[in-house]
Design a protein around this motif. Structure first.
Motif, PDB file in Angstrom:
ATOM      1  N   ASP A  90      15.784   8.714   5.470  1.00 20.97           N
ATOM      2  CA  ASP A  90      15.502   9.980   6.140  1.00 20.97           C
ATOM      3  C   ASP A  90      16.247   9.920   7.467  1.00 20.97           C
ATOM      4  OD1 ASP A  90      14.180  12.546   6.237  1.00 20.97           O
ATOM      5  OD2 ASP A  90      13.118  11.703   7.959  1.00 20.97           O
ATOM      6  N   GLY A  91      17.219  10.841   7.583  1.00 23.80           N
ATOM      7  CA  GLY A  91      18.131  10.780   8.725  1.00 23.80           C
ATOM      8  C   GLY A  91      19.528  10.403   8.251  1.00 23.80           C
ATOM      9  N   THR A  92      19.890  10.875   7.067  1.00 22.48           N
ATOM     10  CA  THR A  92      21.190  10.496   6.487  1.00 22.48           C
ATOM     11  C   THR A  92      22.371  10.940   7.352  1.00 22.48           C
ATOM     12  OG1 THR A  92      20.377  10.382   4.227  1.00 22.48           O
ATOM     13  CG2 THR A  92      22.703  10.844   4.480  1.00 22.48           C
ATOM     14  N   TYR A 162      19.064  22.384   5.826  1.00 26.81           N
ATOM     15  CA  TYR A 162      20.483  22.378   5.449  1.00 26.81           C
ATOM     16  C   TYR A 162      21.040  23.769   5.169  1.00 26.81           C
ATOM     17  CZ  TYR A 162      20.363  17.319   5.465  1.00 26.81           C
ATOM     18  OH  TYR A 162      20.250  16.019   5.868  1.00 26.81           O
ATOM     19  N   GLU A 208       8.765  22.186  11.332  1.00 29.88           N
ATOM     20  CA  GLU A 208      10.009  22.393  10.583  1.00 29.88           C
ATOM     21  C   GLU A 208       9.705  23.146   9.304  1.00 29.88           C
ATOM     22  OE1 GLU A 208      12.694  19.031  10.234  1.00 29.88           O
ATOM     23  OE2 GLU A 208      14.057  20.167   8.928  1.00 29.88           O
TER      24      GLU A 208
HETATM   25  C1  IPD Z   1      16.547  15.525   6.740  1.00 31.95           C
HETATM   26  C2  IPD Z   1      15.962  15.003   8.027  1.00 31.95           C
HETATM   27  C3  IPD Z   1      16.160  16.029   9.119  1.00 31.95           C
HETATM   28  C4  IPD Z   1      15.575  17.375   8.765  1.00 31.95           C
HETATM   29  C5  IPD Z   1      16.130  17.846   7.436  1.00 31.95           C
HETATM   30  C6  IPD Z   1      15.877  16.800   6.355  1.00 31.95           C
HETATM   31  P1  IPD Z   1      17.616  13.664   5.111  1.00 31.95           P
HETATM   32  O1  IPD Z   1      16.386  14.582   5.693  1.00 31.95           O
HETATM   33  O2  IPD Z   1      14.589  14.726   7.897  1.00 31.95           O
HETATM   34  O3  IPD Z   1      15.543  15.640  10.339  1.00 31.95           O
HETATM   35  O4  IPD Z   1      15.857  18.295   9.768  1.00 31.95           O
HETATM   36  O5  IPD Z   1      15.510  19.057   7.108  1.00 31.95           O
HETATM   37  O6  IPD Z   1      16.359  17.260   5.127  1.00 31.95           O
HETATM   38  O7  IPD Z   1      18.571  14.609   4.453  1.00 31.95           O
HETATM   39  O8  IPD Z   1      18.201  12.960   6.261  1.00 31.95           O
HETATM   40  O9  IPD Z   1      16.903  12.803   4.155  1.00 31.95           O
END
Ligand code: IPD
Ligand code: CA
Ligand code: CA
Length: 268
Positions: A90-92, A162, A208
């Motif tokens: 999480d935070g890719t 996204y 969010e």
């Molecule tokens: C994301 C992260 C990010 C958030 C996005 C997520 P990922 O997950 O948690 O902070 O703003 O909505 O999709 O793609 O890094 O697993």
């Protein structure tokens, strides 16, 4: 049936192993692919998720899994009702850019309710854990949410989905409202860590929209077990599969909901 502490031990084992794999790739450089215009996946995401799927299949063959990168064939919970919900990184986007704010996040849902959570940030060596009714912990030390009473004394956090190129007016509109009322607003790039930071009192609130269960299932339990509150943006009952979250220390929850409601009224 195994006792729940064994499930927590398994969850911890998975996220610690995930951290080792993440750091290995982080140090030597990662191969990046695009899932969407701004949505990335790396070879590390896939390697971590493969480790997770193998470990759960060998230890609990009757359990089902839901995880981000290889989920096309994931099923709904079967008779046992046990489902492991996992985000390998999480935070890719941070990870792919060399920014050390990322984690692995794992929750175990039993009969539709999250009971166990483990989130691990390998760059800070911070392990956040929770069991329903058993409290929330950071490296074994009990966590409590902050005591902030007002938005003007609060540090808030959010993330951008996204589809933000198409929804920027809405997303940034709500962001602007919070910026206009809080002490500060941050955007760290890992929803799971954002929730852990609310649980640990580093942040006072987080919101969010358009998230997935793997982003928030573990972190939401951590917030609740640290004495905080979790709901939808306008105060509805929180559902890990519902896509949106408003999490806070409880004291500023009504004020955050009022901001979200005002924004929603203007945008519908
Ligand atoms: C994301 C992260 C990010 C958030 C996005 C997520 P990922 O997950 O948690 O902070 O703003 O909505 O999709 O793609 O890094 O697993
Ligand atoms: Ca995620
Ligand atoms: Ca991810």
């Amino acid at each position: 049936m195994p006792h729940p502490p064994l499930f927590l031990a398994t969850a911890i084992e998975v996220v610690l192993r995930a951290g080792d794999i993440q750091l290995e790739h982080f140090k030597r450089g990662v191969r990046i692919e695009k899932k969407g215009v701004i949505d990335l996946v790396t070879d590390a995401d896939v390697a971590v998720e493969t480790m997770f799927r193998k470990l759960i299949a060998s230890r609990y063959p009757e359990h089902v899994v839901l995880a981000e990168e290889l989920h096309e064939t994931d099923q709904s919970p079967n008779g046992s009702g046990h489902r492991w919900i996992f985000d390998p990184i999480d935070g890719t986007t941070n990870f792919a850019h060399g920014l050390p704010i990322f984690c692995a996040s794992l929750a175990l849902e039993i009969a539709g309710r999250v009971e166990v959570a483990a989130v691990y940030d390998p760059t800070r060596r911070e392990l956040f854990t929770a069991e329903r009714g058993g409290g929330a912990f950071l490296n074994g030390t009990r966590l409590r949410v902050s005591k902030a009473e007002d938005l003007v004394d609060s540090v808030l956090c959010t993330g951008f989905p996204y589809d933000v190129h198409e929804t920027a007016a809405d997303v940034v509109g709500l962001f602007a409202r919070f910026v206009g009322q809080a002490r500060a607003v941050r955007r760290l790039g890992s929803a799971a860590l954002d929730l852990c930071y609310v649980a640990s009192g580093r942040l006072d609130g987080f919101w969010e929209q358009r998230l997935e269960a793997w982003d928030i299932a573990a972190g939401a339990l951590l917030v609740e077990e640290a004495g905080g509150r979790v709901s939808t943006l306008v105060g509805g009952e929180f559902n890990v599969h519902g896509g949106e979250v408003l999490a806070s220390n409880g004291r500023i929850h009504e004020a955050m909901m009022a901001v979200a409601r005002a924004h929603k009224e203007e945008h519908t």
